[in-house]
Write a protein that holds these residues in place. Structure first.
Motif, PDB file in Angstrom:
ATOM      1  N   GLU A  21       2.074   1.902  -3.477  1.00 53.11           N
ATOM      2  CA  GLU A  21       1.020   2.455  -4.335  1.00 53.11           C
ATOM      3  C   GLU A  21       0.789   3.943  -4.052  1.00 53.11           C
ATOM      4  O   GLU A  21       0.584   4.734  -4.978  1.00 53.11           O
ATOM      5  N   SER A  60       0.836  -1.207   0.000  1.00 51.13           N
ATOM      6  CA  SER A  60       0.000   0.000   0.000  1.00 51.13           C
ATOM      7  C   SER A  60       0.870   1.256   0.000  1.00 51.13           C
ATOM      8  O   SER A  60       0.537   2.249  -0.645  1.00 51.13           O
ATOM      9  N   GLN A 118      -5.988  -8.333   4.548  1.00 51.29           N
ATOM     10  CA  GLN A 118      -5.254  -7.969   3.328  1.00 51.29           C
ATOM     11  C   GLN A 118      -5.132  -9.179   2.405  1.00 51.29           C
ATOM     12  O   GLN A 118      -4.340 -10.068   2.650  1.00 51.29           O
TER      13      GLN A 118
END
Ligand code: ZN
Length: 472
Positions: A264, A261, A453
């Motif tokens: 990103e 994450s 996740q």
């Protein structure tokens, strides 16, 4: 113990495995071009009556080989791509076989071969009826460019696995509990307008200016990202001549961070900066996402089985000649690099390793929870199924990966290390298949670690394997 039969079966393959490793070493092929290397492994698996499926994830050199039926299903991951410019003869001075040619400087000529050896050992046990389940070997291309397993994972290739195991050539034999960084690999190409840089600059719009502003913007972003994140770039096209305003310029970025994450978030910011640079320079920007990968999530349960197996297999058993040649290679590595390689090794081992040329005594798992500086597409598999990794001693003490010294070792004594790795892979897979309760425990740990996740491909829709992009 029945597991010992796997070691014997792998041992009986020693000559064949070392000659396969030699053939791949002699035919170094870059990522996604590994036709001959993959074929060496496929041929052997077909001789052993594995079911082989070739061309996975849109890549002709990606394949999967299965033997047996029912669960547990355990996968062994293997790689076989070479690196650019690491051609080297088996000698202790820098001397390429082919000037500027590719070479096996990361030991992937040993990597896939050992996996095949381990899979064959387990296959024999299934064939005899010693254990019930399925053993699979995954031929994973283009690891150096972080491509193979990512595109295979997007197509669900690893979804049926109950556990996966893999290894990597190295200076030490030790299980891997440290993590790696997730990554995005993105190219930005700017389109401007060319003009005579002196006679008519006002009619030009420089794509190189945009690249420079993007890079400058990134330096300001860097202040506000986490300490473990890494952002680095090269300008692969910056124009042709100073007197021509560059109409095209390309910069290639790697973004890395401990979690997917965070990568990103940084990539999104990077894209915003690229858009800003295009606005500032009145150019257009095209973003090409080449590949991305997840961080490596080690599974402690699987790693415990690996460690137990490594201790049982013992040492590689290098000859005096192997140790002498390793000593010559070690002399070409600086003391600082040797010290750096021992940084996180337990102190009681470090002193002994420092004095050795080749150190093949298994070193206990260490550095648990540490985050290393590199990235690997094994990370993607580790978020799909419980995954354990180890390193095996195939290089002289202190040898860094991606060096001519590693290429030399991989064409010589490293092949014996691959047979050791094959035994550890085979013994570990055997134990997992024999004990569904260990596999269940590994999956409980996996569920607890991953929580909410779940794996999603890092690849934007329509991304194709980058056949034109072979350099790591
Ligand atoms: Zn490697």
């Amino acid at each position: 113990m029945a597991r010992a039969t796997v070691y014997e079966d792998v041992e009986s393959e020693r000559e064949r495995l070392t000659s396969m490793a030699q053939r791949i070493w002699e035919t170094p092929e870059l990522g996604l071009q590994e036709e001959e290397s993959a074929q060496v492994l496929i041929d052997r698996l077909m001789e052993e009556e594995f079911d082989v499926e070739v061309g996975l994830g849109g890549m002709p050199t990606a394949f999967k080989a299965s033997y047996g039926s029912g669960d547990p299903t355990v996968g062994i991951l293997g790689e076989y791509d070479a690196l650019p410019d690491l051609s080297q003869k088996v000698t202790a001075e820098h001397d390429p076989v082919e000037q500027g040619g590719p070479g096996h400087g990361c030991g992937h000529n040993l990597f896939g071969v050992a996996g095949v050896g381990g899979a064959i050992g387990v296959k024999r046990a299934i064939e005899r009826g010693d254990i019930d389940g399925t053993i699979e070997f995954y031929g994973c291309p283009a690891e150096e460019t972080l491509v193979g397993k990512v595109f295979m994972a997007r197509d669900g290739v690893f979804d049926g696995l109950d556990a996966a195991i893999t290894w990597h050539p190295s200076t030490l034999s030790t299980p891997t509990l440290d993590r790696s960084l997730a990554l995005d690999s993105i190219q930005f190409t700017f389109d401007g307008v060319s003009a005579h840089a002196a006679a008519a600059p006002e009619s030009g719009r420089s794509a190189l200016d945009a690249v420079e502003l993007l890079n400058t913007g990134v330096e300001y972003m860097r202040e506000h990202i986490s300490e473990k994140a890494r952002v680095h770039y090269v300008i692969t096209d910056g124009g042709d001549a100073p007197n021509v305003v560059p109409a095209k310029a390309t910069v290639w970025y790697y973004v890395r961070a401990p979690t997917r994450s965070e990568v990103e978030q940084i990539s999104d910011w990077l894209t915003d900066i690229a858009d800003g640079a295009a606005t500032m320079t009145q150019t257009d920007v095209n973003r090409r996402f080449i590949t991305g990968c997840w961080d490596f999530l080690p599974n402690r349960t699987v790693t415990d089985v690996i460690w137990e197996t490594m201790q049982e297999v013992g040492e590689v058993g290098y000859s005096d000649d192997d140790r002498t040649f390793a000593g010559k290679l070690k002399e070409t590595v600086s003391d600082e690099r040797i010290e750096a390689s021992l940084e996180d090794v337990p102190e009681e081992y470090a002193a002994e390793i420092r004095d050795a040329n080749l150190y093949d005594v298994p070193v206990p798992p260490h550095a648990e929870g540490d985050v290393g500086g590199g990235s690997t597409d094994v990370g993607d598999v580790s978020w799909i199924t419980p995954t354990g990794q180890f390193r095996a001693a195939t290089w002289a003490v202190g040898t860094p990966g991606h060096t001519w010294q590693a290429t030399a070792a991989n064409g010589d004594f490293g092949k014996q290390g691959a047979v050791y790795a094959a035994k550890v892979l085979g013994g570990t897979a055997y134990t997992l298949i024999e004990n569904p309760s260990i596999v269940a425990e590994a999956n409980e740990e996996f569920d607890a670690e991953t929580g909410e996740q779940s794996y999603e491909t890092p690849l934007p829709p329509e991304t194709e394997p980058p056949f034109d992009n072979t350099a790591p």
